[in-house]
Design a protein around this motif. Structure first.
Motif, PDB file in Angstrom:
ATOM      1  N   UNK A 213      43.990  26.654  36.249  1.00 33.84           N
ATOM      2  CA  UNK A 213      45.519  26.839  36.237  1.00 33.84           C
ATOM      3  C   UNK A 213      46.195  26.521  34.826  1.00 33.84           C
ATOM      4  N   UNK A 214      45.668  25.646  34.002  1.00 31.30           N
ATOM      5  CA  UNK A 214      45.931  25.572  32.625  1.00 31.30           C
ATOM      6  C   UNK A 214      45.570  26.996  31.885  1.00 31.30           C
ATOM      7  N   UNK A 215      44.592  27.704  32.208  1.00 29.09           N
ATOM      8  CA  UNK A 215      44.364  28.978  31.604  1.00 29.09           C
ATOM      9  C   UNK A 215      45.196  30.188  32.174  1.00 29.09           C
ATOM     10  N   UNK A 216      45.555  30.254  33.485  1.00 32.71           N
ATOM     11  CA  UNK A 216      46.221  31.059  34.085  1.00 32.71           C
ATOM     12  C   UNK A 216      47.233  30.270  35.067  1.00 32.71           C
ATOM     13  N   UNK A 217      48.387  30.138  34.631  1.00 33.34           N
ATOM     14  CA  UNK A 217      49.129  29.259  35.477  1.00 33.34           C
ATOM     15  C   UNK A 217      49.636  29.940  36.833  1.00 33.34           C
ATOM     16  N   UNK A 218      49.645  31.008  36.814  1.00 35.62           N
ATOM     17  CA  UNK A 218      49.723  32.002  38.272  1.00 35.62           C
ATOM     18  C   UNK A 218      48.847  31.520  39.286  1.00 35.62           C
ATOM     19  N   UNK A 219      47.759  30.867  38.987  1.00 31.76           N
ATOM     20  CA  UNK A 219      46.916  30.368  40.116  1.00 31.76           C
ATOM     21  C   UNK A 219      47.496  29.365  41.035  1.00 31.76           C
TER      22      UNK A 219
ATOM     23  N   UNK B 223      46.709  28.357  44.657  1.00 30.99           N
ATOM     24  CA  UNK B 223      45.818  29.400  45.366  1.00 30.99           C
ATOM     25  C   UNK B 223      44.267  28.507  45.587  1.00 30.99           C
ATOM     26  N   UNK B 224      43.465  29.250  45.742  1.00 28.33           N
ATOM     27  CA  UNK B 224      42.160  28.749  46.016  1.00 28.33           C
ATOM     28  C   UNK B 224      41.466  28.152  44.706  1.00 28.33           C
ATOM     29  N   UNK B 225      42.070  28.411  43.549  1.00 32.00           N
ATOM     30  CA  UNK B 225      41.565  27.959  42.242  1.00 32.00           C
ATOM     31  C   UNK B 225      42.232  26.668  41.700  1.00 32.00           C
TER      32      UNK B 225
ATOM     33  N   UNK C 102      42.023  28.353  49.847  1.00 30.07           N
ATOM     34  CA  UNK C 102      40.841  27.425  49.462  1.00 30.07           C
ATOM     35  C   UNK C 102      39.917  27.173  50.501  1.00 30.07           C
ATOM     36  N   UNK C 103      38.670  26.817  50.269  1.00 28.85           N
ATOM     37  CA  UNK C 103      37.735  26.520  51.173  1.00 28.85           C
ATOM     38  C   UNK C 103      37.818  25.096  51.790  1.00 28.85           C
ATOM     39  N   UNK C 104      37.001  24.566  52.549  1.00 27.46           N
ATOM     40  CA  UNK C 104      36.861  23.277  53.156  1.00 27.46           C
ATOM     41  C   UNK C 104      36.229  22.154  52.159  1.00 27.46           C
TER      42      UNK C 104
END
Length: 407
Positions: free
Chosen positions: A152-158, A161-163, A221-223
């Motif tokens: 999220x520091x590299x792609x704030x749009x994430x 999300x799962x990332x 996201x997963x579990x």
């Protein structure tokens, strides 16, 4: 004067061959809806840019391969049923399009299936992931990427999300926890929506079709916590392409040409498919000549040295070949492929005694590097089924046996 009609060549079934005739008859046309299905795939995997929009990956000055021709067609390899088969027979039986074998950097043998000459760039499917991993390594070597950085520091749009909470290292090693289901044949699930976003499938409503980058921000996201298990998710590698473009400020295709394709001495430009906004399908859309794929493998085998010059970071390749979380792999969804293996920076460590590295893609794409035998094998194919465990096991045994024979 009476015109004599010229017959359209017929396939063995008696139907017109794919994409022959002006125009081809409807039943022989490769389209966005059928291009990955037989009989169309044998044609479309070497004509992908005629189906899906693409961006060219430039080459630089070609570096000729030294030649030491040896007939490997009759080398016996396991047939998967307890017997043996000639290596060329294994290639034919697994619907291969082309195979290039190098030893010690010299071109030892080249084989082409019917209708293929090795000159048209072939779709590499998920071998593209491994190539993308090498481009990421180039940026890490230049200080533009830090594998420990949060995504999220590299792609704030994430964010959200799962990332969320995952690092670039999780992305590189396929240990992001996500609920995404990589089911190639599910016509209504996650993978079908993903293919529409990449421009690989027709959209029911083109005006409402998602784009690739937008799709990535919607993954759930997963579990399990990030890093716990290897989970093969193709969108992860498309996200890596987005990270590379954001960090470098350049289009992936141009960057790959400058940092990889030119330095290895590729003999021809490659290309990569793009979505409707130009986002590259770095998870599976790279198309390249088989000989150039072998050149790439040789550069990796030689720890990044080409023509006496360091063109790939040796430390990244060392890490790729030796590091990785064995426990995460053992808990993952491909552990039976290489029971003693690991996965690092988009490359498979096979766990075989030879220390072989591998890249593979659906429908039969392989890059195999055996450091002990000094052998590189690049194989492209158009297997009818996207994935088949029995066929993969047969090819692993065959590629390893060929290397052992050459060693």
């Amino acid at each position: 004067m009476t015109e004599t009609p010229i017959a359209t060549p017929a396939a063995p079934s008696g139907r017109p061959s794919v994409m022959t005739g002006f125009p081809p008859p409807p039943e022989a046309r490769a389209t966005l809806a059928n291009w990955r299905q037989p009989p169309f795939s044998a044609w479309s995997f070497t004509h992908t840019r005629e189906i899906v929009p693409s961006a060219e990956i430039p080459a630089g000055t070609p570096r000729p391969l030294e030649e030491d021709w040896t007939d490997l067609s009759r080398v016996p390899v396991p047939d998967g049923a307890g017997g043996e088969i000639p290596f060329a027979g294994l290639l034919a039986a697994t619907q291969s399009s082309a195979c290039v074998v190098l030893q010690g950097g010299r071109l030892l043998w080249e084989w082409h299936g019917p209708g293929h000459d090795g000159l048209a760039p072939h779709l590499l499917f998920s071998v593209s992931k491994s190539i993308t991993g090498l481009v990421a390594g180039q940026l890490a070597d230049r200080g533009l990427l830090d594998p420990s950085a949060p995504l999220t520091a590299l792609i704030p749009e994430l964010a959200g999300s799962a990332y969320e909470g995952a690092t670039l290292r999780h992305l590189l090693d396929m240990t992001v926890s996500t609920a995404f289901d990589e089911s190639y044949l599910n016509a209504d699930g996650d993978y079908a929506a993903y293919r529409i976003s990449t421009n690989w499938n027709p959209a029911p409503d083109p005006a409402a079709a998602p784009d690739l980058r937008g799709f990535l921000t919607t993954l759930k996201p997963g579990t399990e916590p990030h890093g716990a298990a290897f989970h093969y998710v193709s969108p992860n590698s498309d996200l890596l392409g987005w990270v590379i473009e954001r960090a470098s400020g350049q289009r992936f295709a141009d960057l790959m040409g400058a940092l990889l394709w030119g330095p290895i001495g590729a003999e021809a430009p490659a290309y990569i498919t793009v979505d409707r906004f130009g986002a590259p399908r770095t998870a599976g859309g790279i198309c390249a000549r088989p000989r150039d794929l072998a050149r790439l493998g040789e550069a990796v085998r030689r720890r990044g040295v080409v023509g006496g010059r360091q063109v790939l970071p040796g430390w990244w390749l060392d890490d790729m070949a030796t590091a990785g979380d064995r426990a995460a792999w053992a808990r993952g969804d491909l552990r039976e492929l290489f029971p003693a293996g690991r996965y690092r920076s988009k490359w498979y460590q096979t766990g075989l005694p030879s220390g072989a590295l591998a890249c593979l893609g659906i429908h039969g794409q392989w890059l195999w590097i055996d450091p002990e035998a000094e052998v590189v094998i690049a194989k492209c194919a158009h297997q009818d089924e996207p994935a088949c465990d029995a066929t993969d096991a047969r090819l692993i045994a065959g590629l390893d046996a060929l290397c052992n024979a050459l060693a």
